[in-house]
Design an enzyme around this catalytic site. Structure first.
Site, PDB file in Angstrom:
ATOM      1  N   TYR A 106       0.663  -1.220  -0.078  1.00  0.00           N
ATOM      2  CA  TYR A 106      -0.197   0.253  -0.030  1.00  0.00           C
ATOM      3  C   TYR A 106       1.173   0.993   0.401  1.00  0.00           C
ATOM      4  CZ  TYR A 106      -3.692   3.298   1.678  1.00  0.00           C
ATOM      5  OH  TYR A 106      -4.240   4.373   1.660  1.00  0.00           O
ATOM      6  N   ASP A 154       9.369   3.133  -0.140  1.00  0.00           N
ATOM      7  CA  ASP A 154       8.543   3.623   0.412  1.00  0.00           C
ATOM      8  C   ASP A 154       8.403   3.762   2.037  1.00  0.00           C
ATOM      9  OD1 ASP A 154       5.816   4.956   2.150  1.00  0.00           O
ATOM     10  OD2 ASP A 154       4.577   3.276   0.614  1.00  0.00           O
ATOM     11  N   LYS A 178       4.265  10.751   7.355  1.00  0.00           N
ATOM     12  CA  LYS A 178       4.059  10.493   9.022  1.00  0.00           C
ATOM     13  C   LYS A 178       4.991  11.026  10.217  1.00  0.00           C
ATOM     14  CE  LYS A 178       0.882   7.020   7.511  1.00  0.00           C
ATOM     15  NZ  LYS A 178      -0.420   5.727   8.218  1.00  0.00           N
TER      16      LYS A 178
END
Ligand SMILES: Cc1ncc(COP(=O)(O)O)c(C=O)c1O
Length: 431
Positions: free
Chosen positions: A148, A230, A258
């Protein structure tokens, strides 16, 4: 459901939210459908340190930590002070500000692949920018993807929730499997000379098998494709320099977000100078809010604290304590459940037992932990504000709940424990 009980206000609010907000939530990971409708609170009211309070006033030790961003703790005073200081001087200017350069310098200092940087707001944006840069640099269009990476067209094309995404993109995204180098090689073999980038989280639920990341880097290089890490989740948590530092594998480009600013919205695409220089004149990446200074001030202060106080060491050691404690409790209960993942983010993986589905077991486990004030069983992160006592208490709660489930399994009545609906998978699965 639960309209009169412990989550009365939450579900009253949910009725309204569901009418007014698409899906009732701003990110599907917060949907009660994915946590277990009726078994969990839906709305949080305030948060401080390692805790948050739901709208009914119940307090929880927080392990999802807003899906990862909260690395120091909620409402962390030093970060908020830096934000307030910036706020008094304005939050977004008509020109650039030196804080942007200061933050870029910090990232280039700590992240091995970072030589030039662009700030954005979300992880999805940073990943999309990385893909665009890779396509521009290589002049190729196909991307080999694992896992994802956000919601934008390029990544959602080949998923079961791809309505609204042009079908043409299906031919540009191919999925390979983590720890399965052959599945990546196959994509190159069937699309010779056409793959722009190999994209993956360096580590997710499972550890890289020996040399997997090195092999991925080699395959990408051999085929003149860029390697994109990522690091939206691993960044700042697994190591200050990200998983690339931890595993000593340096990608061409990477994306961070994040935990970078302890919850303030900022992300970054970073890359090697040679690549960034080559695309600078021809690639377009733009954001009005990219230079929003509250988040930049928060990021500078957060990284400063991460560097000075050995935060990584602390959160990884508590992560390990939690993982070991949960696995000991699982073993003692005899229930087939394991706490998996590297200690920067762990997951509970239940297995079907005595005809009871893993989803039901997991939902009941989470439901009962929540009733006891611990939000476990939904992707566990640790913040600098969690204490060893919080971890001990959480393990004790998990142990008690596993005991209850074990007893129910023995009597064949697990379903009767469920106070709502079994959690469903809300994330877009790739095909
Ligand atoms: C590994 C990974 N990449 C990218 C994203 C997308 O980030 P955002 O939700 O900030 O757009 C996420 C979000 O959870 C993620 O976990």
């Amino acid at each position: 459901m639960n309209n009169s009980g412990r989550y009365k206000k939450s579900y009253k609010l949910w009725e309204k939210a569901n009418k007014l907000l698409l899906n009732g939530v701003l990110t599907l990971s917060k949907s009660p459908l994915g946590i277990g409708y009726g078994t969990c609170p839906v709305f949080a009211e305030k948060a401080k340190g390692a805790y948050f309070w739901d709208s009914d006033g119940n307090r929880y030790i927080d392990y999802p930590l807003a899906l990862g961003p909260i690395i120091l703790g909620h409402a962390y005073d030093e970060v908020d002070k830096a934000v307030k200081k910036q706020m008094s001087k304005g939050i977004l200017y008509s020109l650039s500000n030196n804080a942007e350069v200061e933050l870029a310098e910090l990232l280039c200092d700590i992240v091995p692949s970072a030589e030039r940087v662009r700030f954005l707001k979300s992880g999805s944006e940073a990943m999309s920018a990385a893909v665009r840069i890779a396509r521009a640099y290589t002049g190729k269009e196909i991307v080999a993807v694992c896992g994802y990476h956000g919601w934008h067209d390029w990544t959602i094309a080949r998923t079961i929730k791809n309505a609204g995404v042009p079908k043409a993109l299906n031919n540009l995204v191919f999925e390979f499997k983590y720890n399965d180098i052959e599945s990546l090689i196959k994509i190159f073999d069937t699309n010779p000379g056409k793959v722009a980038a190999v994209i993956l989280e360096p580590v997710g639920m499972y550890l890289p098998k020996e040399n997997f990341l090195e092999e991925v880097a080699l395959v990408a290089k051999k085929n003149n494709a860029l390697l994109i890490f990522d690091e939206i989740i691993t960044g700042f948590r697994l190591d200050l320099g990200g998983a690339q530092k931890y595993f000593s594998v340096t990608p061409d480009l990477s994306a961070f977000g994040k935990a970078m600013a302890n919850g303030y919205p900022i992300s970054a695409v970073v890359g090697k100078r040679e690549i960034m220089n080559a695309v600078e004149e021809k690639v377009f990446i733009s954001s009005t809010y990219g230079g929003e200074l509250l988040s930049i001030a928060a990021a500078i202060k957060t990284i400063d604290i991460l560097k000075k106080r050995k935060v990584n060491e602390y959160i990884l050691s508590l992560g390990l304590k939690l993982k070991q404690g949960l696995n000991d409790a699982a073993k003692e209960s005899g229930i087939d459940v394991m706490c998996e993942g590297m200690v920067h983010k762990t997951f509970l993986v239940f297995k079907e037992a005595a005809g009871v589905s893993e989803e039901l077991l997991e939902t009941v486990f989470r439901q009962e932990c929540l009733v006891r004030g611990v939000f476990l069983g939904y992707g566990h992160f640790i913040s600098f504000s969690h204490t060893p006592k919080d971890i001990d208490h959480s393990i004790a709660v998990a142990s008690e709940v596993l005991g209850i489930i074990k007893n129910a399994l023995k009597h064949g009545n697990v379903e009767s424990l469920l106070k709502g609906k079994v959690a469903i998978d809300v994330l877009p699965k790739r095909y």
